[in-house]
Every structure is written in structure tokens, then in C-alpha cells.
Design a protein around this motif. Structure first.
Motif, PDB file in Angstrom:
ATOM      1  N   SER A 100      -5.325  64.286  39.586  1.00  0.00           N
ATOM      2  CA  SER A 100      -4.392  64.130  38.457  1.00  0.00           C
ATOM      3  C   SER A 100      -3.318  65.202  38.456  1.00  0.00           C
ATOM      4  N   PHE A 137     -10.245  62.651  33.353  1.00  0.00           N
ATOM      5  CA  PHE A 137     -10.158  62.393  34.788  1.00  0.00           C
ATOM      6  C   PHE A 137     -11.470  62.762  35.491  1.00  0.00           C
ATOM      7  N   ILE A 146      -3.471  59.789  40.486  1.00  0.00           N
ATOM      8  CA  ILE A 146      -2.882  59.323  39.233  1.00  0.00           C
ATOM      9  C   ILE A 146      -1.436  59.817  39.158  1.00  0.00           C
ATOM     10  N   PHE A 180       0.026  58.532  33.185  1.00  0.00           N
ATOM     11  CA  PHE A 180      -1.062  58.366  32.218  1.00  0.00           C
ATOM     12  C   PHE A 180      -0.485  58.493  30.822  1.00  0.00           C
ATOM     13  N   SER A 230      -4.556  55.201  27.088  1.00  0.00           N
ATOM     14  CA  SER A 230      -5.564  55.098  28.156  1.00  0.00           C
ATOM     15  C   SER A 230      -5.134  54.185  29.293  1.00  0.00           C
ATOM     16  N   PHE A 242      -3.526  53.987  33.008  1.00  0.00           N
ATOM     17  CA  PHE A 242      -3.384  54.809  34.199  1.00  0.00           C
ATOM     18  C   PHE A 242      -2.577  54.042  35.241  1.00  0.00           C
ATOM     19  N   ASP A 252      -2.992  50.001  38.885  1.00  0.00           N
ATOM     20  CA  ASP A 252      -2.900  50.407  37.482  1.00  0.00           C
ATOM     21  C   ASP A 252      -4.081  49.819  36.718  1.00  0.00           C
TER      22      ASP A 252
END
Length: 298
Positions: free
Chosen positions: A30, A41, A76, A79, A83, A85, A115
Motif C-alpha cells: 500500500s 491492508f 494498491i 483506496f 472501502s 480498492f 478493483d
């Protein structure tokens, strides 16, 4: 008392005999997201590792040393607080070569269209007949691709059962409007295209090549290096037949993304083979790795 003990031993041996199919490490990166709370994460990473490694994905019994080695790297890139991603997914898998300590790469693929929605601590449950989560569907799809490709290296078209499950996942996911599952778009590296090509008779040489390269080539190198290399070199000619039918075939790119460095290493060592003819074949079927083929020197 003795009978009870025996029953316990048999039960435990049966439990260990039903080991799951995968030894897979999933990493969630992340670093590109400016999120102060990194816990979600970490939770996602833990949940995915449990989901993949503790589920039973096939009806086959795997011994502990038969489990398929794999890695998934999720990066990622976006975000939000709802919620959602967005990111990429890199998948790699390998299998051991007989009578050696070497693992040969089988699959090396990057999915740039990943996603999903995830709420921390939500259960991850797979049902091949129902689309419930894009996260679960994508990961489960690639689990079955990995298992199918691995099976193809041990027996001719051995991966059919796993590919059929992957096709069912695609069919369920296509009604979700989630990206990456499309049948016909400019993205010819979609999840639909990958499994559709694997099961298509149009690309049958790919499946033959996977079996010949690994089972008749790599697995005999330790005992008969010359024969193993001859089989591997001959396998490259199967791709010539395929590209005559479908130039720039997706599966050829997929094969050499995993195998280019290995092929270069194999043929840069003795015993000597016809490197000139091999290079000519490789440059015809995989010109995108021409610099690697130029490094084959013996």
C-alpha cells in the motif's frame, strides 16, 4: 484404549493426507496510498493468505511436498473511505524439477485491471456458481489458473478441470460489471481471454508444449542433459505452428514471460546443441525477447 488410539492415528493421517493444494504467499503493498491507518491492508493480507492456503480447491489429494508454490503481489494504487480498492495483481507460480533442488517457473502474469470492495474482517467465501465479491472471484480464478497450468506440466491437458472452474467464475463475474472479465475489448489480456485461449483447440500446441517442455524436457535434464535439451529445443517449434494460425498469440507471450531467462540459462551451458537453429526459432516465435536470445552463448 488401543482401538481408540488407532482410530485417532488413522484420522490424523487422513487429515494430513488431504493437504491443501497451494503454498502461496500473498503480499499487499500500500506504499502508493496516502492512508495513515495501515491496519486494513494488513488484515486484508492475512485474510487472503488464509483464504488461499486453507481452502480445498480440488478433489485431488495432495501430499505436503506436492503443494504448488505460488506468490501473488497486490499493489494498491487507490483506496477510499467507502472501502473501494484499486490496484494491480502480479501472479507467479513454479514447480520442482525431478531429481533436482531447482524450481522451474510456470506462470508469471500481471493483471492491471484489479478493483474490489473490502470491509475489514469480512469473511472471504468462494462459491463457483455465485458472484459475491470481485476480490474473491479474481483470487479464486487465478488459483484455478495456477492449478491448471501446474497439472498441464505433469500430464497432457491435465488442467482441464481447473480451467473449467475458472470459466465458470468468468461466466458469473461477467454479469457484475466488474472490469477485467470482458469477452471482447481492446484488452486481449483479460481474464476471459486467458482461460478461453487455454481451453481453445486453436491454441492446442500451447498445452502440448507445457507438457513436453516440463515432463519430457526439464524432468529428464538431471539424468540426461542432452536429451532434455533436445526436447526443450524441439518444443519451441510447436509455437511456430501456433503463430502461423494466430500471430501474436496471447499464450505465447505468457509462456515466454515465465520462461525466457530459464531458456537462456539452459542453452548457455553444456552439452552443446544447435544454438543457431534454436535462436532462429526463438526469434520467430518470441521476438519481444530477442535481447535475451542474443545472450545465449556457448
Amino acid at each position: 484404549m488401543r482401538n481408540i488410539l488407532l482410530l485417532f492415528v488413522f484420522a490424523m493421517s487422513g487429515l494430513f493426507g488431504m493437504a491443501q493444494e497451494l503454498t502461496c504467499t500473498i503480499t499487499v503493498n500500500s506504499d502508493q496510498v496516502s492512508q495513515t491507518n495501515q491496519q486494513i491492508f494488513k488484515t486484508l493480507e492475512r485474510s487472503l493468505n488464509d483464504f488461499v492456503n486453507k481452502n480445498k480447491w480440488t478433489n485431488r489429494t495432495y501430499k505436503e511436498n506436492e503443494r504448488v508454490n505460488a506468490q501473488m503481489f497486490i499493489t494498491i494504487t487507490d483506496f477510499d473511505a467507502s472501502s473501494r480498492f484499486k490496484g494491480t495483481l502480479q501472479i507467479q507460480s513454479s514447480r520442482p524439477v525431478f531429481n533436482t533442488s531447482y524450481d522451474t517457473p510456470i506462470f508469471n502474469f500481471k493483471d492491471n485491471d484489479f478493483d474490489f470492495e473490502y470491509i475489514e474482517f469480512q469473511p472471504l467465501v468462494f462459491n463457483e456458481n455465485v458472484f459475491e465479491s470481485n476480490l474473491v472471484s479474481v483470487i479464486s480464478y487465478y488459483v484455478h489458473i495456477i492449478l491448471g497450468l501446474d497439472a498441464d506440466t505433469f500430464s497432457l491437458e491435465g488442467g482441464n478441470d481447473s480451467y473449467r472452474v475458472a470459466q465458470r467464475i468468468v461466466a458469473q463475474a461477467q454479469g457484475s460489471n466488474a472490469s477485467g472479465w470482458e469477452q471482447s475489448t481492446d484488452n486481449n489480456r483479460s481474464r476471459f481471454e486467458l482461460v478461453d485461449n487455454l481451453m481453445s483447440n486453436t491454441y492446442r500446441e500451447y498445452r502440448v508444449a507445457m507438457y513436453n517442455y516440463h515432463r519430457k524436457g526439464m524432468d529428464v535434464l538431471a539424468d540426461n542433459n542432452s536429451t532434455g535439451k533436445q526436447v526443450i529445443a524441439g518444443t519451441m517449434k510447436l509455437f511456430e505452428t501456433m503463430i502461423k494460425r494466430r500471430p501474436n498469440a496471447f499464450l505465447i507471450q505468457t509462456f515466454f514471460d515465465a520462461k525466457s531467462d530459464e531458456i537462456q540459462n539452459i542453452f548457455s551451458d553444456g552439452p552443446k546443441t544447435d544454438i543457431v537453429a534454436l535462436k532462429e526459432t526463438l526469434n520467430r516465435v518470441a521476438p519481444f525477447y530477442s535481447s535475451t536470445w542474443n545472450d545465449i552463448k556457448y
